[in-house]
Design a protein around this motif. Structure first.
Motif, mmCIF file in Angstrom:
data_model
loop_
_atom_site.group_PDB
_atom_site.id
_atom_site.type_symbol
_atom_site.label_atom_id
_atom_site.label_comp_id
_atom_site.label_asym_id
_atom_site.label_seq_id
_atom_site.Cartn_x
_atom_site.Cartn_y
_atom_site.Cartn_z
ATOM 1 N N ALA A 1 72.782 38.865 -42.431
ATOM 2 C CA ALA A 1 73.976 38.228 -41.883
ATOM 3 C C ALA A 1 75.107 39.262 -41.802
ATOM 4 O O ALA A 1 75.816 39.352 -40.800
ATOM 5 C CB ALA A 1 74.388 37.059 -42.775
ATOM 6 N N ILE B 1 82.570 36.064 -43.851
ATOM 7 C CA ILE B 1 81.394 35.692 -44.657
ATOM 8 C C ILE B 1 81.825 34.754 -45.785
ATOM 9 O O ILE B 1 81.195 33.728 -46.036
ATOM 10 C CB ILE B 1 80.681 36.955 -45.196
ATOM 11 C CG1 ILE B 1 79.912 37.621 -44.057
ATOM 12 C CG2 ILE B 1 79.731 36.598 -46.340
ATOM 13 C CD1 ILE B 1 79.315 38.961 -44.398
ATOM 14 N N LEU C 1 78.825 32.121 -46.982
ATOM 15 C CA LEU C 1 77.523 32.803 -46.978
ATOM 16 C C LEU C 1 77.492 34.012 -47.916
ATOM 17 O O LEU C 1 76.553 34.806 -47.865
ATOM 18 C CB LEU C 1 77.157 33.266 -45.548
ATOM 19 C CG LEU C 1 76.702 32.176 -44.570
ATOM 20 C CD1 LEU C 1 76.406 32.788 -43.209
ATOM 21 C CD2 LEU C 1 75.478 31.422 -45.077
ATOM 22 N N ALA D 1 74.533 36.984 -47.825
ATOM 23 C CA ALA D 1 74.950 37.825 -46.695
ATOM 24 C C ALA D 1 74.041 39.024 -46.473
ATOM 25 O O ALA D 1 73.912 39.528 -45.357
ATOM 26 C CB ALA D 1 76.391 38.279 -46.907
ATOM 27 N N PHE E 1 66.950 32.307 -42.629
ATOM 28 C CA PHE E 1 68.000 31.316 -42.881
ATOM 29 C C PHE E 1 67.577 29.912 -42.459
ATOM 30 O O PHE E 1 66.846 29.733 -41.495
ATOM 31 C CB PHE E 1 69.273 31.680 -42.092
ATOM 32 C CG PHE E 1 70.145 32.699 -42.777
ATOM 33 C CD1 PHE E 1 69.686 33.415 -43.873
ATOM 34 C CD2 PHE E 1 71.429 32.924 -42.319
ATOM 35 C CE1 PHE E 1 70.504 34.349 -44.498
ATOM 36 C CE2 PHE E 1 72.256 33.854 -42.931
ATOM 37 C CZ PHE E 1 71.786 34.565 -44.025
ATOM 38 N N MET F 1 72.391 27.340 -42.534
ATOM 39 C CA MET F 1 72.924 28.695 -42.780
ATOM 40 C C MET F 1 73.126 29.425 -41.455
ATOM 41 O O MET F 1 74.102 30.176 -41.272
ATOM 42 C CB MET F 1 71.969 29.479 -43.688
ATOM 43 C CG MET F 1 72.025 29.033 -45.139
ATOM 44 S SD MET F 1 70.452 29.331 -45.982
ATOM 45 C CE MET F 1 70.558 31.077 -46.315
ATOM 46 N N ARG G 1 76.322 28.342 -39.997
ATOM 47 C CA ARG G 1 77.460 28.990 -40.663
ATOM 48 C C ARG G 1 77.630 30.425 -40.170
ATOM 49 O O ARG G 1 78.749 30.903 -39.954
ATOM 50 C CB ARG G 1 77.264 28.970 -42.181
ATOM 51 C CG ARG G 1 77.493 27.599 -42.784
ATOM 52 C CD ARG G 1 77.156 27.576 -44.258
ATOM 53 N NE ARG G 1 77.204 26.232 -44.814
ATOM 54 C CZ ARG G 1 78.213 25.745 -45.549
ATOM 55 N NH1 ARG G 1 79.241 26.498 -45.838
ATOM 56 N NH2 ARG G 1 78.185 24.507 -45.992
ATOM 57 N N LEU G 2 76.493 31.086 -39.955
ATOM 58 C CA LEU G 2 76.558 32.461 -39.456
ATOM 59 C C LEU G 2 77.129 32.489 -38.036
ATOM 60 O O LEU G 2 77.955 33.352 -37.691
ATOM 61 C CB LEU G 2 75.154 33.095 -39.494
ATOM 62 C CG LEU G 2 75.043 34.532 -39.014
ATOM 63 C CD1 LEU G 2 76.013 35.449 -39.749
ATOM 64 C CD2 LEU G 2 73.604 35.039 -39.182
#
Ligand SMILES: Nc1ncnc2c1ncn2[C@@H]1O[C@H](COP(=O)(O)OP(=O)(O)OP(=O)(O)O)[C@@H](O)[C@H]1O
Length: 314
Positions: free
Chosen positions: A90, A112, A117, A121, A128, A132, A135-136
Motif C-alpha cells: 500500500a 495511510i 491502514l 501499509a 488486501f 482494505m 481504504r487504499l
C-alpha cells in the motif's frame, strides 16, 4: 465545485448519459444515485476526463480535468478500488502515485494513517480484503489534499465500523469546505451521509434536491391504517385518485387521502381503527418510487389496487 453541462455519452446505439446537467456544491456531501446501468460511472469518468463526452462538457473547480495543471490537488477520485498494482505494498502504491505529482512522503504517511491502514501499509496490496482495498483507494483519492472528491461506491466491502468511518470521513471533508460527490447503493447509509442528492435514471436527471425534499416528494400522502374491517374500509375509501395496498392482514396503505379524511370516513361508518399513521418514506422507498420507470431489470412489483376495485392485492 463540479459542473455538468448537457453531458451526453453514446456507445454506438446506446445512450449511457443523456443531456445531463447538474452542479455539485462544496460544503455538503452530495449523493449520486441511480439504478444499475443509469450512467453514474460513465458520468464520473467524464467528470474526470477518463471518457470524452459525445456532447456537452464537464468542469471541476471551474475547468475541465485536462486543463488543471495539478489535477490531483484539484480532484481526488476513486472509481475502481482494485486498480492497484497487486504486487506492491500500500505504501509503495501511494508513493508511486505521489511521485508523479511531487507529493511528499510525509503526505503518503498522513493519508495511510487517515484511512487506518498503518499496520498493513508495508504488506502486498494484492492480499488486501475488499474493505482494505477501498481504504487504499480512498487514500489515493485524498493524497493531493484535493478541493473536490469523487468516490464511486466507497462503502463497498466495508464492515459496519468501516461504513461509520467513511460516513464521518465524508462529512468531515465536506465540513472543511470541499466538494464531495459519492455514489452508493446503500440507501440507508446515504440517508445518513448525504445532504443533497443527484438522482439519474437511463442517463437522465430524475432529481437534484436535498435528501429531505426527495423523501418528502416521494412519500406523497401514504397513510398506514390498521383495522379488522379492511375490506369494508377499502370500499368506503374508493375514489378516482385513491389507491389502497394491503401489505398484511388488516393493514392498509392508502394514498390519495389524508389521515384526517380517512379517520372521518371511518368514523362516519363506524369502522374501528386500531392505527392511523401518516408514513414517512425511507430514502430507499423514495428511490424505488422515483426510479421505478428507469430500472433496466425489474422484478414483478407489489400490485396496487384502486380502492373499491376488484379487491385487495395480497
Ligand atoms: N464502454 C462501454 N461500452 C458500451 N456500453 C457501455 C460502456 N460503459 C457503459 N456502458 C453502458 O452504459 C450504461 C451506463 O453504464 P454505467 O456503468 O455508467 O452505469 P452505472 O449507473 O454506473 O451502473 P452500476 O450502478 O451498475 O455501476 C449501461 O447500459 C452500460 O451497459
Amino acid at each position: 465545485m463540479i459542473e455538468a453541462h448537457s453531458l451526453t455519452k453514446r456507445y454506438g446505439e446506446r445512450t449511457a448519459v443523456d443531456d445531463l446537467s447538474f452542479t455539485v456544491r462544496p460544503g455538503v456531501v452530495t449523493g449520486f444515485l441511480g439504478p444499475n446501468g443509469a450512467g453514474k460511472s460513465t458520468t464520473m469518468r467524464m467528470l474526470l476526463g477518463l471518457d470524452a463526452p459525445t456532447a456537452g462538457r464537464a468542469a471541476v473547480n471551474g475547468r475541465s480535468y485536462a486543463e488543471h495543471r495539478a489535477p490531483l490537488h484539484e480532484v481526488g477520485a476513486m472509481l475502481e478500488a482494485r486498480s492497484v498494482h497487486t504486487g506492491r505494498s500500500a505504501y509503495h502504491h501511494l508513493l508511486a502515485l505521489a511521485a508523479t505529482t511531487g507529493i511528499s512522503k510525509r503526505r503518503v504517511n498522513e493519508v495511510i494513517d487517515l484511512v487506518g491502514l498503518g499496520s498493513v501499509a508495508r504488506k502486498r496490496a494484492g492480499g488486501f480484503s475488499l474493505g482494505m482495498g477501498q481504504r487504499l483507494g480512498i487514500a489515493g483519492a485524498l493524497l493531493g489534499d484535493p478541493a473536490t472528491v469523487i468516490l464511486d461506491e466507497p462503502g463497498n466491502g466495508l464492515d459496519p465500523e468501516g461504513i461509520l468511518w467513511i460516513r464521518n470521513l465524508l462529512k468531515g471533508l465536506a465540513a472543511e469546505g470541499r466538494t464531495v460527490l459519492v455514489s452508493s447503493h446503500l440507501m440507508s447509509e446515504m440517508a445518513l451521509t448525504a445532504e443533497h442528492l443527484i438522482v439519474i435514471g437511463r442517463g437522465r436527471l430524475i432529481a437534484d434536491t436535498s435528501v429531505a425534499e426527495f423523501v418528502a416528494q416521494a412519500a406523497g400522502d401514504v397513510v398506514r391504517v390498521r383495522t379488522d374491517e379492511a375490506d369494508r374500509l377499502c370500499s368506503l375509501l374508493a375514489g378516482p385518485d385513491v389507491a389502497v395496498t394491503a401489505l398484511e392482514a388488516g393493514v392498509l396503505h392508502v394514498t390519495g387521502l389524508s389521515s384526517d379524511r380517512i379517520g372521518r370516513i371511518a368514523a362516519e361508518h363506524g369502522v374501528v381503527l386500531a392505527e392511523l399513521t401518516p408514513q414517512q418514506a425511507s430514502l430507499e422507498e423514495a428511490f424505488m418510487e422515483l426510479t421505478r420507470d428507469a430500472v433496466e431489470f425489474q422484478a414483478p412489483a407489489a400490485r396496487l389496487v384502486e380502492a373499491g376495485g376488484k379487491g385487495l392485492a395480497a
